[in-house]
Design a protein around this motif. Structure first.
Motif, mmCIF file in Angstrom:
data_model
loop_
_atom_site.group_PDB
_atom_site.id
_atom_site.type_symbol
_atom_site.label_atom_id
_atom_site.label_comp_id
_atom_site.label_asym_id
_atom_site.label_seq_id
_atom_site.Cartn_x
_atom_site.Cartn_y
_atom_site.Cartn_z
ATOM 1 N N TYR A 1 0.825 -1.211 0.000
ATOM 2 C CA TYR A 1 0.000 0.000 0.000
ATOM 3 C C TYR A 1 0.859 1.260 0.000
ATOM 4 O O TYR A 1 0.604 2.199 -0.770
ATOM 5 C CB TYR A 1 -0.919 -0.001 1.230
ATOM 6 N N LEU A 2 1.890 1.296 0.826
ATOM 7 C CA LEU A 2 2.745 2.477 0.904
ATOM 8 C C LEU A 2 3.557 2.664 -0.384
ATOM 9 O O LEU A 2 3.822 3.796 -0.800
ATOM 10 C CB LEU A 2 3.677 2.372 2.110
ATOM 11 N N LEU A 3 3.948 1.564 -1.027
ATOM 12 C CA LEU A 3 4.619 1.658 -2.326
ATOM 13 C C LEU A 3 3.673 2.242 -3.368
ATOM 14 O O LEU A 3 4.055 3.106 -4.163
ATOM 15 C CB LEU A 3 5.103 0.273 -2.761
ATOM 16 N N PHE A 4 2.433 1.780 -3.349
ATOM 17 C CA PHE A 4 1.407 2.286 -4.275
ATOM 18 C C PHE A 4 1.214 3.791 -4.098
ATOM 19 O O PHE A 4 1.018 4.521 -5.080
ATOM 20 C CB PHE A 4 0.096 1.538 -4.016
ATOM 21 N N LYS A 5 1.311 4.275 -2.859
ATOM 22 C CA LYS A 5 1.127 5.708 -2.576
ATOM 23 C C LYS A 5 2.186 6.557 -3.266
ATOM 24 O O LYS A 5 1.936 7.722 -3.589
ATOM 25 C CB LYS A 5 1.189 5.965 -1.072
ATOM 26 N N GLN A 6 3.371 5.990 -3.488
ATOM 27 C CA GLN A 6 4.444 6.748 -4.130
ATOM 28 C C GLN A 6 4.453 6.607 -5.646
ATOM 29 O O GLN A 6 5.137 7.347 -6.334
ATOM 30 C CB GLN A 6 5.802 6.306 -3.588
ATOM 31 N N ILE A 7 3.695 5.651 -6.161
ATOM 32 C CA ILE A 7 3.672 5.414 -7.603
ATOM 33 C C ILE A 7 2.481 6.086 -8.272
ATOM 34 O O ILE A 7 2.600 6.669 -9.356
ATOM 35 C CB ILE A 7 3.658 3.894 -7.888
ATOM 36 N N ILE A 8 1.333 6.042 -7.609
ATOM 37 C CA ILE A 8 0.091 6.577 -8.179
ATOM 38 C C ILE A 8 -0.352 7.805 -7.393
ATOM 39 O O ILE A 8 -0.402 7.787 -6.166
ATOM 40 C CB ILE A 8 -1.030 5.516 -8.165
ATOM 41 N N SER A 9 -0.689 8.876 -8.094
ATOM 42 C CA SER A 9 -1.133 10.115 -7.447
ATOM 43 C C SER A 9 -2.567 9.982 -6.947
ATOM 44 O O SER A 9 -3.258 8.993 -7.245
ATOM 45 C CB SER A 9 -1.053 11.280 -8.436
ATOM 46 N N LYS A 10 -3.041 10.986 -6.216
ATOM 47 C CA LYS A 10 -4.423 10.985 -5.720
ATOM 48 C C LYS A 10 -5.429 10.934 -6.864
ATOM 49 O O LYS A 10 -6.540 10.424 -6.720
ATOM 50 C CB LYS A 10 -4.680 12.244 -4.881
ATOM 51 N N GLU A 11 -5.032 11.486 -7.999
ATOM 52 C CA GLU A 11 -5.921 11.511 -9.169
ATOM 53 C C GLU A 11 -5.870 10.206 -9.952
ATOM 54 O O GLU A 11 -6.524 10.075 -10.995
ATOM 55 C CB GLU A 11 -5.543 12.675 -10.090
ATOM 56 N N GLY A 12 -5.083 9.236 -9.479
ATOM 57 C CA GLY A 12 -4.995 7.952 -10.153
ATOM 58 C C GLY A 12 -4.010 7.914 -11.303
ATOM 59 O O GLY A 12 -4.017 6.969 -12.110
ATOM 60 N N GLU A 13 -3.132 8.910 -11.390
ATOM 61 C CA GLU A 13 -2.160 8.964 -12.478
ATOM 62 C C GLU A 13 -0.785 8.500 -12.000
ATOM 63 O O GLU A 13 -0.442 8.628 -10.826
ATOM 64 C CB GLU A 13 -2.066 10.390 -13.027
#
Length: 470
Positions: A422-434
């Motif tokens: 989950y924390l890795l995903f937070k650094q790869i994908i922005s809040k807008e899903g990009e």
């Protein structure tokens, strides 16, 4: 097919017992090396950046979340390191568990975690060193204290500190651990001074806007702060130089990580309690916070401690990276020159020199924020692998003697794995899903790593690994 070739458990143990590296490290040395590798840029530089941009005073919560996840990882890490002691660390564990290609990709992640991290720390070290020189009336032109992306030409102080650390490591663990111990005591004293001087200036009103950007950004702050904890994993690479690896690694990894987490939370709380969190977005937040409160002597002491602290982190990261490539060379995956041991100092000196050169170049040219995020992502990937491997080994080799067993493994490991994903995903994908810029860099990096592996295994002749394979 070589892509799926695995190393045997027995061959790894045998190689560790006959590595040629001098066994000079005790549990006490490992705790100091752990504190040396963990406490540095995270506490002295990233605390301010994360507080100002993501967490506010809730940077304490960001540290706590990252620390708890790392403790879960450390429990699993310690089980692996104690029953399969090898300087290859996660790389070797994954080689035994999943095969050569997977191990190669993990080696690529460890370059991000360690070498890129060392570059980031050297960049932060430069900021503190320049500020001390300026306070003493010595002004260095910006062209020589910042990389091209920050308006300069090259960050010369960052290159200089990497060269100094490389010299120490070239001379082997006996000399470098002695210098590390001295620097660790200095930086711990500096942190104690910060706590003592800052406490009387604490104002609870600075915490009124405790979570200014929301809990989502607190989690993003946690993912970035993984950079501040990467040193504990580097301890596993010292396994072949421990006098009693099963006992000493357990004490070193868990002890240094728990102590560091507690210190991070205390310092983060005090830093945001003596000044408004918006004022901490600079290269020397702790020293700056004390200076704002008219404590110039305390500020100078903290700045000096920061320089010592970050020096030990650079030292530990280069140390760990050189040992991993030493093992990769021993396995035949990279040039045998990486496995050469200095006849006098018992150090893998060629690995030390090559990686120090690469780290110096990166530190001299690339901004801190980008390389800190890349390093955090590399660490998270390695922690995900650790959780997978420790569960696999517990299932496949339940009868192998383990001097330390992770309690409630099949609760702790899945929770830690999901948290890291989950924390890795937070650094790869922005809040807008990009896909974010750092996410793009991560993808490009692993494409390059994979292409290099395919070219190497398909077209180039390499020596056979020393260990037997199955």
């Amino acid at each position: 097919m070589s892509y799926l070739t695995k190393k045997s458990f027995e061959s790894v143990r045998e190689a560790g017992n006959t590595s040629g590296l001098a066994k000079t490290l005790t549990a006490y040395d490992l705790v100091l090396l752990g504190l040396g590798g963990i406490i540095g840029t995270g506490i002295f530089a990233l605390t301010g950046f994360v507080a100002a941009k993501y967490s506010g005073p809730a940077v304490m919560l960001s540290y706590a979340i990252a620390g708890v996840v790392c403790i879960f990882v450390a429990l699993a890490y310690t089980e692996l390191a104690s029953f399969l002691p090898t300087s290859g660390s996660v790389y070797t564990y994954s080689y035994v568990a999943f095969g050569q290609l997977f191990a190669w990709l993990v080696g690529g992640a460890m370059v991000l975690e360690l070498s890129v991290a060392a570059s980031a720390v050297a960049t932060a070290w430069s900021g503190y060193a320049v500020s001390i020189l300026e306070a003493g009336g010595v002004h260095i032109p910006v062209a020589y204290t910042a990389g091209p992306l920050n308006g300069g030409i090259v960050n010369f102080p960052a290159i200089l500190i990497v060269a100094f650390v490389a010299f120490l490591l070239y001379r082997g663990t006996k000399d470098s651990k002695r210098v590390n111990a001295i620097l660790v005591f200095i930086k711990m004293a500096a942190i104690a001074v910060f706590v003592f001087v800052a406490a009387p200036h604490f104002e609870i009103t600075n915490w009124d806007n405790f979570m200014p950007y929301g809990f989502d950004d607190v989690l993003l702050g946690s993912s970035i702060l993984f950079f501040a904890f990467t040193g504990f994993g580097a301890l596993a690479t010292a396994a072949e130089e421990c006098k009693n690896p099963k006992r000493d690694l357990t004490i070193g990894i868990i002890g240094s990580l728990v102590l560091s987490t507690v210190l991070y939370i205390i310092v983060g709380g005090l830093a945001t309690g003596i000044v408004s969190f918006e004022l901490l977005d600079n290269s020397q937040p702790l020293a700056h916070a004390l200076a704002v409160n008219n404590s110039k002597i305390g500020s100078a002491i903290v700045a000096t401690g920061a320089i010592c602290g970050m020096t030990t982190v650079i030292m530990m990261n280069i140390y760990a990276q050189s040992r991993i490539f030493y093992v990769m060379a021993r396995d035949g995956l990279v040039s045998k020159h990486f496995a050469k041991i200095h006849p006098k100092y018992d150090s893998p000196y060629i690995s030390v020199l090559i990686f120090s050169g690469l780290i110096a170049i990166l530190a001299g040219l690339v901004p801190l924020e980008v390389i800190a995020k890349m390093s955090s992502m590399g660490a998270l990937i390695d922690y995900i692998v650790i959780m997978m491997v420790v569960m696999l080994f517990r299932i496949k080799m339940p009868d192998v003697v383990r001097s330390f067993k992770c309690p409630a493994l099949f609760v702790i490991a899945p929770v830690g794995l999901l948290a890291c994903v989950y924390l890795l995903f937070k650094q790869i994908i922005s809040k807008e899903g990009e896909l974010m810029f750092t996410g793009e860099l991560l993808i490009y990096w692993f494409i390059v790593v994979f292409i290099v592996y395919v070219i190497k295994t398909s077209f180039l002749k390499t020596k056979k690994p020393i260990e037997k394979v199955i």
